[in-house]
Design an enzyme around this catalytic site. Structure first.
Site, PDB file in Angstrom:
ATOM      1  N   HIS A  78       0.830  -1.221   0.000  1.00 38.87           N
ATOM      2  CA  HIS A  78       0.000   0.000   0.000  1.00 38.87           C
ATOM      3  C   HIS A  78       0.859   1.264   0.000  1.00 38.87           C
ATOM      4  O   HIS A  78       0.359   2.338  -0.337  1.00 38.87           O
ATOM      5  CB  HIS A  78      -1.024  -0.016   1.140  1.00 38.87           C
ATOM      6  CG  HIS A  78      -0.533   0.421   2.476  1.00 38.87           C
ATOM      7  ND1 HIS A  78      -0.240  -0.461   3.492  1.00 38.87           N
ATOM      8  CD2 HIS A  78      -0.302   1.651   2.980  1.00 38.87           C
ATOM      9  CE1 HIS A  78       0.151   0.226   4.553  1.00 38.87           C
ATOM     10  NE2 HIS A  78       0.125   1.497   4.283  1.00 38.87           N
ATOM     11  N   ASP A 124      -0.248  -7.439   1.529  1.00 34.15           N
ATOM     12  CA  ASP A 124       0.324  -6.093   1.623  1.00 34.15           C
ATOM     13  C   ASP A 124       1.844  -6.176   1.751  1.00 34.15           C
ATOM     14  O   ASP A 124       2.420  -5.919   2.808  1.00 34.15           O
ATOM     15  CB  ASP A 124      -0.306  -5.346   2.807  1.00 34.15           C
ATOM     16  CG  ASP A 124      -0.019  -3.853   2.759  1.00 34.15           C
ATOM     17  OD1 ASP A 124       0.483  -3.379   1.725  1.00 34.15           O
ATOM     18  OD2 ASP A 124      -0.317  -3.175   3.767  1.00 34.15           O
ATOM     19  N   GLN A 214       0.198   6.286  11.654  1.00 37.43           N
ATOM     20  CA  GLN A 214       0.353   6.799  10.291  1.00 37.43           C
ATOM     21  C   GLN A 214       1.813   7.163  10.002  1.00 37.43           C
ATOM     22  O   GLN A 214       2.441   7.883  10.774  1.00 37.43           O
ATOM     23  CB  GLN A 214      -0.529   8.037  10.071  1.00 37.43           C
ATOM     24  CG  GLN A 214      -2.008   7.737   9.969  1.00 37.43           C
ATOM     25  CD  GLN A 214      -2.716   7.715  11.316  1.00 37.43           C
ATOM     26  OE1 GLN A 214      -2.192   8.159  12.318  1.00 37.43           O
ATOM     27  NE2 GLN A 214      -3.925   7.177  11.332  1.00 37.43           N
ATOM     28  N   GLY A 215       2.330   6.669   8.895  1.00 31.39           N
ATOM     29  CA  GLY A 215       3.720   6.929   8.517  1.00 31.39           C
ATOM     30  C   GLY A 215       4.673   5.809   8.896  1.00 31.39           C
ATOM     31  O   GLY A 215       5.809   5.777   8.434  1.00 31.39           O
ATOM     32  N   ASP A 216       4.230   4.932   9.794  1.00 29.35           N
ATOM     33  CA  ASP A 216       5.035   3.756  10.153  1.00 29.35           C
ATOM     34  C   ASP A 216       4.852   2.627   9.150  1.00 29.35           C
ATOM     35  O   ASP A 216       5.621   1.649   9.159  1.00 29.35           O
ATOM     36  CB  ASP A 216       4.656   3.242  11.552  1.00 29.35           C
ATOM     37  CG  ASP A 216       5.065   4.205  12.657  1.00 29.35           C
ATOM     38  OD1 ASP A 216       6.153   4.795  12.552  1.00 29.35           O
ATOM     39  OD2 ASP A 216       4.291   4.356  13.619  1.00 29.35           O
ATOM     40  N   SER A 217       3.850   2.731   8.316  1.00 31.00           N
ATOM     41  CA  SER A 217       3.556   1.682   7.342  1.00 31.00           C
ATOM     42  C   SER A 217       4.787   1.287   6.535  1.00 31.00           C
ATOM     43  O   SER A 217       5.627   2.125   6.200  1.00 31.00           O
ATOM     44  CB  SER A 217       2.480   2.158   6.366  1.00 31.00           C
ATOM     45  OG  SER A 217       1.215   2.003   6.934  1.00 31.00           O
TER      46      SER A 217
HETATM   47  C1  4AZ Z   1      -0.926   3.990   8.778  1.00 33.20           C
HETATM   48  O1  4AZ Z   1      -1.812   4.739   8.423  1.00 33.20           O
HETATM   49  C2  4AZ Z   1      -1.180   3.105   9.940  1.00 33.20           C
HETATM   50  N1  4AZ Z   1      -2.242   1.256  14.403  1.00 33.20           N
HETATM   51  C3  4AZ Z   1      -0.176   2.264  10.371  1.00 33.20           C
HETATM   52  C4  4AZ Z   1      -0.401   1.449  11.451  1.00 33.20           C
HETATM   53  C5  4AZ Z   1      -1.620   1.443  12.085  1.00 33.20           C
HETATM   54  C6  4AZ Z   1      -2.625   2.274  11.668  1.00 33.20           C
HETATM   55  C7  4AZ Z   1      -2.400   3.118  10.582  1.00 33.20           C
HETATM   56  C8  4AZ Z   1      -1.832   0.543  13.250  1.00 33.20           C
HETATM   57  O2  4AZ Z   1       0.169   3.974   8.204  1.00 33.20           O
END
Ligand code: 4AZ
Length: 262
Positions: A78, A124, A214-217
């Site tokens: 993603h 993913d 958010q941003g850790d993805s």
């Molecule tokens: C993100 O948006 C996201 N709490 C990453 C991890 C989590 C939620 C959102 C898990 O990148």
């Protein structure tokens, strides 16, 4: 998965110092200190040399990735939707988002799992091939037979520059936290049919408080020092009963190995 555009993420980083100063002035004793990732500690790319920033061509970070060979980076599918080899960079050896140190690599090939459609359907995973090698230590990753690593209650480590609260601002410094893995049955109780156990694993405390955001993805979930998961999604961040959801890498390790060898 983040709904924030890169521009908004960049603005959020810039707002961090001002917001922190305002909070301190307004309520110095009533406001808890901002917590890492959500609830962790600061760290460095020296401590985790395989931790890569995935950035745009301006070197603005929008995801994490894990160096698994000198020219291969595992990240989330993603993170790569809508990207091209020319639109992304991989930055190693840079602890701070506003740093200019480390090594910047261009990307020569992007493999996105061919079945990937959306985070809540699994698959993913993506592998980037760098045009030039990274001079950093790589992370080992699980093999397909290593499924025991996900046993409920296993200690997993997460890393990233993501927001320190749901809808909050990014961390300028790399952060890390540990979270216990959660049983598939428990995770299914939370997420119902959006949790696909063949492709996902959950991690977090039942009371919440520590999580990726958010941003850790795209960044790593490490178990026993090996890459075992990829930060993928969740409902909010660090909320009780809604653990983080990670790509179950054992399911994809043979496909990753095929890409690492290409
Ligand atoms: C993100 O948006 C996201 N709490 C990453 C991890 C989590 C939620 C959102 C898990 O990148």
């Amino acid at each position: 998965m983040s709904g924030l555009t890169r521009a908004r993420r960049a603005a959020a980083v810039a707002a961090t110092a001002a917001a922190a100063a305002t909070a301190l002035l307004a309520a110095p004793s009533a406001v808890a200190a901002p917590q890492p990732i959500v609830g962790g500690t600061t760290t460095t790319t020296s401590a985790y040399p395989f931790m890569m920033q995935i950035t745009d061509a301006s070197q603005d970070q929008f995801c994490g990735g894990t160096l698994v060979s000198p020219t291969k980076v595992v990240t989330a599918a993603h993170c790569m939707t809508g990207e091209t080899t020319g639109s992304v960079r991989v930055v190693g050896g840079r602890t701070y988002l506003n740093g200019t140190d480390g090594t910047v690599a261009r990307v020569g090939h992007i493999w996105i799992h061919p079945d990937y459609r959306r985070v809540t359907r699994g698959d993913d995973v993506a592998v980037l091939t760098l045009s030039t090698p990274m001079p950093y230590a790589t992370a080992p990753y699980v093999s397909s037979s290593d499924t025991a690593v996900y046993a409920a209650g296993s200690t997993a480590r997460v890393l990233g520059w993501g927001t320190t609260s749901s809808g909050g601002t990014s961390s300028n410094q790399l952060r890390t936290a540990t979270v216990p893995t959660v049983s598939d049955s428990s995770c299914a109780s939370s997420y119902r049919t959006r949790f696909v156990p063949s492709d996902m694993v959950c991690a977090g405390y039942s009371s919440g408080g520590v999580d990726t955001c958010q941003g850790d993805s795209g960044g790593p979930l490490l178990i026993g020092g090996r890459l075992a998961g990829i930060t993928s999604w969740g409902d909010g961040c660090a909320a009780a009963g809604y653990p983080g959801v990670y790509t179950r890498l054992t399911t994809f390790s043979d496909e990753v190995t095929a890409q690492v060898g290409r």
